[in-house]
Each structure stands twice: as C-alpha cells, then as structure tokens.
Motif scaffolding. Sequence first.
Motif, short mmCIF file in Angstrom:
data_model
loop_
_atom_site.label_atom_id
_atom_site.label_comp_id
_atom_site.label_asym_id
_atom_site.label_seq_id
_atom_site.Cartn_x
_atom_site.Cartn_y
_atom_site.Cartn_z
N UNK A 435 -1.40 6.57 -10.41
CA UNK A 435 -2.79 6.35 -10.80
C UNK A 435 -3.62 6.18 -9.54
N UNK A 436 -4.69 7.00 -9.43
CA UNK A 436 -5.54 6.99 -8.24
C UNK A 436 -6.98 6.75 -8.67
N UNK A 449 -4.42 2.91 -5.37
CA UNK A 449 -3.32 3.83 -5.66
C UNK A 449 -2.13 3.00 -6.15
N UNK A 450 -1.60 3.36 -7.30
CA UNK A 450 -0.39 2.70 -7.81
C UNK A 450 0.58 3.77 -8.26
N UNK A 488 -4.76 -4.43 0.82
CA UNK A 488 -3.78 -5.24 0.08
C UNK A 488 -2.70 -4.31 -0.43
N UNK A 489 -1.45 -4.61 -0.12
CA UNK A 489 -0.31 -3.82 -0.55
C UNK A 489 0.67 -4.73 -1.28
N UNK A 490 0.97 -4.39 -2.52
CA UNK A 490 1.95 -5.14 -3.32
C UNK A 490 3.08 -4.21 -3.72
N UNK A 497 1.68 -0.77 -5.19
CA UNK A 497 0.24 -0.80 -5.42
C UNK A 497 -0.50 -1.00 -4.11
N UNK A 498 -1.57 -0.20 -3.89
CA UNK A 498 -2.40 -0.31 -2.70
C UNK A 498 -3.86 -0.46 -3.13
N UNK A 499 -4.54 -1.45 -2.54
CA UNK A 499 -5.98 -1.61 -2.77
C UNK A 499 -6.67 -1.67 -1.41
N UNK A 500 -7.63 -0.78 -1.20
CA UNK A 500 -8.36 -0.73 0.06
C UNK A 500 -9.86 -0.85 -0.23
N UNK A 501 -10.49 -1.82 0.42
CA UNK A 501 -11.94 -1.97 0.39
C UNK A 501 -12.45 -1.68 1.79
N UNK A 502 -13.41 -0.74 1.87
CA UNK A 502 -13.82 -0.24 3.19
C UNK A 502 -15.35 -0.21 3.26
#
Length: 505
Positions: A435-436, A449-450, A488-490, A497-502
């Motif tokens: 899932x993107x 991205x997960x 954040x990488x879990x 799971x990856x979450x990026x705030x830029x």
Amino acid sequence: MENNNKKNINHLEFWISTTLYILALINICVRTAYSQPNVYSFVDVHIGYSVIANYFLPNLFKSSSIYISFLLINFCFIPQILKKNNLALNVILLVIVTAISILTWMVAITYSEAYRLLDYPNLSSAYDAFFGEAFGYVFLLYLLFCTYTYLNENGLSLLGKSYLLKNYSPNIVSELFIATKIWLVSLMIFGTILSARFDTEVLVVWLIAPPINIALAFYSIYFTIPNLKKKGKGFGKYFWTNVGLSTVSILILLFILATFMGGGPTVPITLILTSVVLVCITTPFAWYIYKHKFEKQTEIQMLKTELGKSDANLNFLKSQINPHFLFNALNTLFGTALQENAERTGEGIQKLGDMMRFMLHENTLDKISLAREVEYLNNYIDLQKLRISRSGDIKIETTIDDQVNNLQITPMLLIPFIENAFKHGISLQQPSHIKITLQTTNNILHFDVSNSIYIKADNDPEKLKSGIGLQNVKQRLALLYYGKHELIIHENAKEFFVHLTLELD
C-alpha cells in the motif's frame, strides 16, 4: 593508546614540578648569596640573624617537602587509593607525609620568622600560632594536590556524565577539564612561592575569582550567545547581559569574601579587579571564542555536507544500471514490440524508457519538480504491476495525488522505499500486499509505504543487499533535509511500514 597518553602526562607533570623546584632552589641560593632577606625585621627587635639558619635552610626544607610530597601524592598515594590497592596503607602514608610536612613548615617558620616570637605573650602561644599557620597552609596545599591528582584520574569521565553538559557541545567537557586543570596548576604555583610568607587572603581570592570568570566564559559561549544569536541579537545585547551577570557574580563574591575574610583593603580591591576582568576581558574574550568556534564549525559542517552529498550520490549511482546502455537497448526492443503488435510489451518498454530518460537527464539535478518525481514513481509501479499481473494473490493499492503545485524535491529520494517494498514484500507463492500513499498539504509531503514481509532464501542474491537502499536514502535525508523531515520505520513479523514527512521548497 590511553596508557601511553597517561604516561606522557605523568612525564610532563614530573618535569614541570622538577623545573619549578629547581627554579625555587636557584632563587633561594641567589637571595642567600646576594642579599639578606628579612634581616631588618630581626634587627628591629634586636634578635641575631644568620642568613643560613634564618633563610636558606628553612626555605630549602619547605621547598623540598612540597616537591617530594607532590611527587608522592600525585604518582603514588592518590592513584593507588583510587585503584583501592593497599588502601589502608596508602591512606596512612598520606597522613604521615602530611604530618611531617606540617612539622617541617612549623619549624621552618619558627626560624625564618623568629622576630615574630615577640608578638606573643609566651613561646607556647607563638608555637600554637605557627603550628596553626603551617597546618592551614600545608593542609590546603595538599588538598589541592589531591584534588588535582583525582581530577587527572577521573575528572574527564565525571564531567562527561554530567546531565547538564550533555545538552551542549561535546567539546565542552574536554574544554572545561582543561580550564579546571589550569586553574588548579595556578593555585599550586601560587602556593609554592616559597620565598614569600604565605598569604591566606591572596589564596582565598585566587580560589574564588578565576572560577567565576571561567563559569561566566563557558556560560556565555554555550548558552548566552547562542540564545541571543537565535533571536537575532548582537554584541550590544550580549555585553549588557553579561554586565548584569557580572553584577550578580560580584555580589556572590562579596558575600563569600566577607564571610571568609571580613573587612580589610583586600576585599574592595578584589571586587574591583574581578569586575574589570569580567566585563573588559572575559566578556569580549568569550564572544571572540564563540565567533571563532562558530565560523570553524560552520565551515566544517559545510564541508561534511558537500562530502556527504558526493558520497551519497556516488553510492547511489553505483547501485544503478548504466542508463545509456539501457536506453539504447530499450529503443530497439520498443521498435521490435510495435512490429510484432505486442502492446503490453511495448507499453512496459516505453515506461521503462521514460524511467531511463529520467535517470539520464534529471537524476543529476539538485532539485526537480515533485510532479516529475511522482511520474517516475508511477512508471515504476506500473512496471511492477505488469510483472505480477498474472498472480491473483498480490494486492497493490496506491493513492498518489496528482501534483499541480510548484514544489521541488531532490530526485530519486522516494523510490528506494517503493523498491524496498516490491523487493521484500512480494511473494509469487503466498498472498502479498503493498500500500502506497502520497499526499501534500501546503508544502508538506506525507508519504507512506507498507508491505508484507517474506524471508528470502539463503541462496537468494538479493538477501545480502537488504537495507542498502534505505541506508542511502537515510543519509541523503540527513544531509539534504536536516531538521526538515521525520522518518518513521516500523517492522514486525508480518509487515514493514515507512512514514516520511518532508518539508519541501
């Protein structure tokens, strides 16, 4: 290495202390040969004077006792006590050496200042006074010796454990350690001026005034100036801030001096000199040191950033296939696919060709439009969907907003996360999902991205390459978007799971 450094320091301390001792002996001999120190004090009270008995021998014994004691305390007793080797024996020896030094100084004062015996009603009172002076001097001086030795052994590690110091520059620990050592050495040098009578007031002043200046300098460099710089303030605001801090420091010093010394001319002189030094020397000196350090650190950081960019880009380019070769080959394959009416093959080749063109022409730029980066991501995802289109157990969800803004981003910054998802999240034998999501709010990019996780076989060549792309993009984010991103990488047993705030320009 640490033992060698310690040996070098010990050798240096030995030769410095030996040099001071030799200079003290030379001074005693010169004054013995060419003058008669304190002779008038003896003549005034009609007491016989001998330059050997009343000056040379007393000062020789005093200087020798201090020199020998320093060597024993600094190189034998305190290091062994700190290591808890023969603890009781070394403590007893330390007490014995101190006691011998006190008696030596008492006898030396009795001979070198025999004219003072008449100031007391009887010899017993005079001896008590001389013993008190000798005890106070030797005890304080040997306490400095012990403190200095303890600081040499454990001072750096103790300062490094300080919670307050950890919040500032890592250099502050070593700098504060050096400043404290210099202050202690100066105290010991003052204390070993053997040809003069011990002056309690001078030593008390030197015990207090330099630490106040050191504290103000470090506070200015690591707290006052940085905070004022953040607010856009200059030297004027800093100067008057330090004037206020100096006033508070002088009031504290006044209280301490009044407590220990009472009245007398030494107190106002000390306060005036300390005030002048705090405002006219320490304050501008701290500003100069900060400016010098800041400029150097900024230059070093810029060099590191540029070096890091080059290294990161080089590593990135090394991981890519030669785009020139692929682009030319794909043009040939695309023409062949059209001749054979292979529409899906032609579509895939065209998308891959667009990706190669992107890598060839736009990957070398510092910044590109976010819309162009998103187009590259979509092409990559579409190609991957073609590859797995015959597998019904693979679910790909994408929510990528079209970008009609003028936001700029570093090229190839997001693709490693999607590559990682397809590399490690797809299995042709088991149900898989990816899932993107990519959205922007004002100038803030939100990217998620997960994917499912499957352990690769030991003989899979991709297994050893896991994490290289993510490490590279982490390095690029740290260099190019320092303070402007949150990553954040879990990971658990089934999902990554990856979450990026830029924050974009």
